[in-house]
Design an enzyme around this catalytic site. Structure first.
Site, PDB file in Angstrom:
ATOM      1  N   HIS A   1      15.796  -1.596  -8.257  1.00 20.17           N
ATOM      2  CA  HIS A   1      14.384  -1.723  -8.633  1.00 20.17           C
ATOM      3  C   HIS A   1      13.803  -0.366  -9.003  1.00 20.17           C
ATOM      4  O   HIS A   1      13.217   0.303  -8.144  1.00 20.17           O
ATOM      5  CB  HIS A   1      13.581  -2.311  -7.475  1.00 20.17           C
ATOM      6  CG  HIS A   1      13.899  -3.745  -7.192  1.00 20.17           C
ATOM      7  ND1 HIS A   1      13.213  -4.782  -7.780  1.00 20.17           N
ATOM      8  CD2 HIS A   1      14.854  -4.308  -6.417  1.00 20.17           C
ATOM      9  CE1 HIS A   1      13.713  -5.931  -7.356  1.00 20.17           C
ATOM     10  NE2 HIS A   1      14.718  -5.676  -6.533  1.00 20.17           N
ATOM     11  N   CYS A  54      17.161  -6.474 -11.297  1.00 17.95           N
ATOM     12  CA  CYS A  54      17.723  -7.189 -10.157  1.00 17.95           C
ATOM     13  C   CYS A  54      18.079  -8.625 -10.566  1.00 17.95           C
ATOM     14  O   CYS A  54      19.074  -8.843 -11.242  1.00 17.95           O
ATOM     15  CB  CYS A  54      16.782  -7.113  -8.963  1.00 17.95           C
ATOM     16  SG  CYS A  54      17.641  -7.386  -7.404  1.00 17.95           S
ATOM     17  N   GLU A  80      11.191   0.293 -10.508  1.00 13.90           N
ATOM     18  CA  GLU A  80       9.725   0.334 -10.446  1.00 13.90           C
ATOM     19  C   GLU A  80       9.211   1.023  -9.181  1.00 13.90           C
ATOM     20  O   GLU A  80       8.114   1.570  -9.165  1.00 13.90           O
ATOM     21  CB  GLU A  80       9.132  -1.078 -10.564  1.00 13.90           C
ATOM     22  CG  GLU A  80       9.396  -2.035  -9.411  1.00 13.90           C
ATOM     23  CD  GLU A  80      10.685  -2.848  -9.566  1.00 13.90           C
ATOM     24  OE1 GLU A  80      11.636  -2.342 -10.191  1.00 13.90           O
ATOM     25  OE2 GLU A  80      10.740  -3.979  -9.030  1.00 13.90           O
ATOM     26  N   ASP A  84       0.824  -1.213   0.000  1.00 14.70           N
ATOM     27  CA  ASP A  84       0.000   0.000   0.000  1.00 14.70           C
ATOM     28  C   ASP A  84       0.862   1.267   0.000  1.00 14.70           C
ATOM     29  O   ASP A  84       0.429   2.311  -0.482  1.00 14.70           O
ATOM     30  CB  ASP A  84      -0.951   0.011   1.204  1.00 14.70           C
ATOM     31  CG  ASP A  84      -2.196  -0.836   0.928  1.00 14.70           C
ATOM     32  OD1 ASP A  84      -2.584  -0.943  -0.253  1.00 14.70           O
ATOM     33  OD2 ASP A  84      -2.759  -1.403   1.886  1.00 14.70           O
TER      34      ASP A  84
HETATM   35  N1  GLN Z   1      17.956 -13.190  -5.550  1.00 14.78           N
HETATM   36  C1  GLN Z   1      18.775 -12.115  -6.019  1.00 14.78           C
HETATM   37  C2  GLN Z   1      19.587 -11.503  -4.891  1.00 14.78           C
HETATM   38  O1  GLN Z   1      19.270 -11.690  -3.754  1.00 14.78           O
HETATM   39  C3  GLN Z   1      17.945 -11.043  -6.693  1.00 14.78           C
HETATM   40  C4  GLN Z   1      17.067 -10.302  -5.744  1.00 14.78           C
HETATM   41  C5  GLN Z   1      16.007  -9.519  -6.430  1.00 14.78           C
HETATM   42  O2  GLN Z   1      15.759  -9.707  -7.620  1.00 14.78           O
HETATM   43  N2  GLN Z   1      15.346  -8.639  -5.714  1.00 14.78           N
HETATM   44  O3  GLN Z   1      20.520 -10.806  -5.131  1.00 14.78           O
END
Ligand code: GLN
Length: 557
Positions: A508, A382, A510, A72
């Protein structure tokens, strides 16, 4: 002037969109010139959602300060300008963790520590903290009225009204008015019961946001008003809409902002929602559609990628496009034959999002190879950047066993390995590289072109990183490292210069995309995908025309 508070509770069933409602009230108040902050209390015992399964909880939203929070908060950031941090999301678990630490330190001076007043005081203090320097603090209480575990929060907001008075506090209750097909009628009883439940703990709602699939006629509104003890005008039709970005306009039409301001005795400027009107116009009048295939593990439950989905919508809106998102189960590509080609064909762009664990990794590698070799626009986020590096190491550099030590601890080529600062850390809660970190972009790269600057800051949530020991062979084979931490420790972005659009980022993006401010990585990806799609369609049409003009076809006619 001290802040005023709006408390948002939910009744009847979960998933009524309380978070969205809170965010949209914030959006409306901002449109009237108010400064707002928003927070959510989650009554469960986990300290944060970071260790919870995305199936259970949906996405874990990460704030700049590295808090792993409820999704949220993503709505709050997308609809308002509030700056959120770990102060804006509290769980029962984290509150108790804090209270018990105080008790162990002896802070309670020998008193018996109790839900009232110690837990409720802690809750109220958390609310007051986010209310500093704003006009209105909007506080969402997770769960549904009647839940045992949300009682301390309900009690705390009841006390807030008692303490601050009616003019400074407002109770919004989000409820359900279902249409029962057999009776061909809208039913008000669930709402009546839910409000009774609230009344029994001393809370009289001031506004009822009624979720429904059709407009509530005046008589229905009056009936609800009468039974629930609110004025007719305080019964709001919160009708289902096709796009969440229309909700502020729906609320505005129902006069929610005026009602709120009147109740709180606040003067405000006229409403200006022109930017949202423009967004909604674009949502419903796209010039074309772009199709993106997302290859991931959690395809069954879309809430696990809430922000990602929204960021793609924003990226598409930047080009007046509608995005069609298809979720491709990564494991389903691992058939050992060529059937993956049919599954991956027809997409204008391919995206591998963040994720954890080994399942589906080989399928992701198949999809990435397909995108790389066929020059389909690719965006890896990621895990999607890490897998892009593994694919490149295996199929271009020739290190057939390249892997991440997350998926194969014994691999001879750990192209991706555990973050150096996390070696030896076995605990799972809050132990990742989290939150905003600065990143330096290499000049004259795709990343540079997309961002238009050389210094950026993005949010992270990962445990593994690119192993710089493989930098030399990988870059010699054509991979470009286009972003790193300013001290050069971590690789943050990679790309392929000989591909029209192949980019991966360790962070990320996003989490920072908003409808009014689409993230450049998403608008660039969607733009490249659309161009690729147009080209592909044009080529296909050209072949069809050619086939049609074949002499034998003509003679047969
Ligand atoms: N599993 C991977 C890491 O821990 C990627 C993590 C993710 O995509 N948020 O680095």
């Amino acid at each position: 002037m001290p802040a005023k508070y709006i408390f948002v509770t939910g009744g009847v069933v979960s998933s009524l969109g309380k978070g969205l409602a809170a965010a949209c009230i914030g959006c409306l108040l901002e449109s009237r010139g108010m400064k707002v902050n928003l927070m959510k209390f989650d009554p469960y015992l986990n300290v944060d959602p970071g260790t919870m399964s995305p199936f259970q909880h949906g996405e874990v939203f990460v704030t700049d300060d590295g808090a792993e929070t409820d999704l949220d908060l993503g709505h709050y950031e997308r609809f308002t300008h509030a700056k959120l941090s770990r102060d804006n999301n509290w769980t029962t678990g984290r509150l108790y963790e804090q209270i018990i630490a105080k008790e162990r330190r002896g802070d309670y001076l020998g008193k018996t520590v109790q839900v009232i007043p110690h837990v409720t005081n802690e809750i109220k203090a958390a609310m007051k903290k986010v209310a500093q320097d704003v006009d209105v603090a909007i506080v969402e209480i997770g769960g549904t009225v009647g839940d045992i575990e949300s009682l301390p929060f309900m009690e705390a907001i009841r006390q807030m009204r008692q303490e601050l008075g009616r003019e400074h506090t407002l109770f919004v209750h989000v409820t359900l008015v279902p249409f029962i097909a057999a009776a061909q009628e809208l039913k008000t009883k669930p709402t009546q019961h839910s409000v009774k439940e609230l009344l029994s703990i001393g809370i009289q709602p001031d506004i009822l946001l009624c979720r429904t699939d059709r407009f509530l006629a005046k008589e229905i509104k009056s009936k609800i008003a009468l039974f629930c003890n609110v004025p007719d005008e305080a019964v709001i039709t919160a009708k289902d809409v096709a796009s969440v970005y229309e909700v502020p306009l729906v609320f505005a039409n129902e006069g929610v902002d005026t009602l709120v301001l009147k109740h709180l005795h606040m003067e405000a400027k006229d409403r200006d929602l022109s930017k949202w009107e423009d967004i909604v116009h674009r949502v419903y009048n796209p010039k074309d559609t772009v199709t993106i295939g997302i290859v991931g593990k959690y395809v069954e439950y879309e809430d696990s990628y809430k922000s990602l989905k929204e960021a793609l919508v924003h990226g598409a809106l930047a080009h007046n496009l509608k995005v069609q998102i298809n979720w491709i189960e990564a494991e389903g590509l691992e058939t050992g034959d060529k059937s993956f080609e049919a599954q991956l064909e027809g997409y204008d762009g391919i995206l591998v999002p963040g994720g954890f664990g080994k399942r589906g990794i080989e399928g992701m590698l198949i999809a990435i190879r397909y995108a790389r070799e066929r020059k389909v626009p690719y965006f890896g986020i990621c895990l999607g950047m890490q897998t892009a590096c593994i694919e490149f190491a295996r199929n271009v550099v020739g290190l057939a066993e390249a892997n991440s030590s997350e998926f194969d601890p014994a691999t001879p080529h750990r192209v991706i390995y555990k973050l150096r600062e996390l070696r030896g850390v076995e605990e799972l809660g809050g132990t990742m590289r989290l939150g905003a970190w600065p990143c330096k972009i290499e000049p004259n790269t795709l990343a540079h072109k997309i961002y238009g600057k050389l210094e950026i800051s993005e949010r992270h949530r990962h445990r593994y990183e690119f192993n710089r020991e493989y930098e030399e062979p990988m870059t010699a084979a054509g991979l470009r490292i286009s972003g790193s931490t300013p001290d050069g420790t971590y690789v943050e972005m990679v790309e392929l210069p000989d591909h029209p659009h192949f980019i991966g980022c360790q962070f990320h993006p996003e989490f920072k995309s908003k409808p009014l401010e689409p993230h450049p990585l998403f608008s660039a990806f969607v733009g490249a995908a659309y161009e690729y799609g147009l080209k592909r369609r044009a080529e296909k049409e050209a072949t069809e025309v050619e086939l049609f003009h074949r002499p034998e076809k003509v003679t047969r006619r």
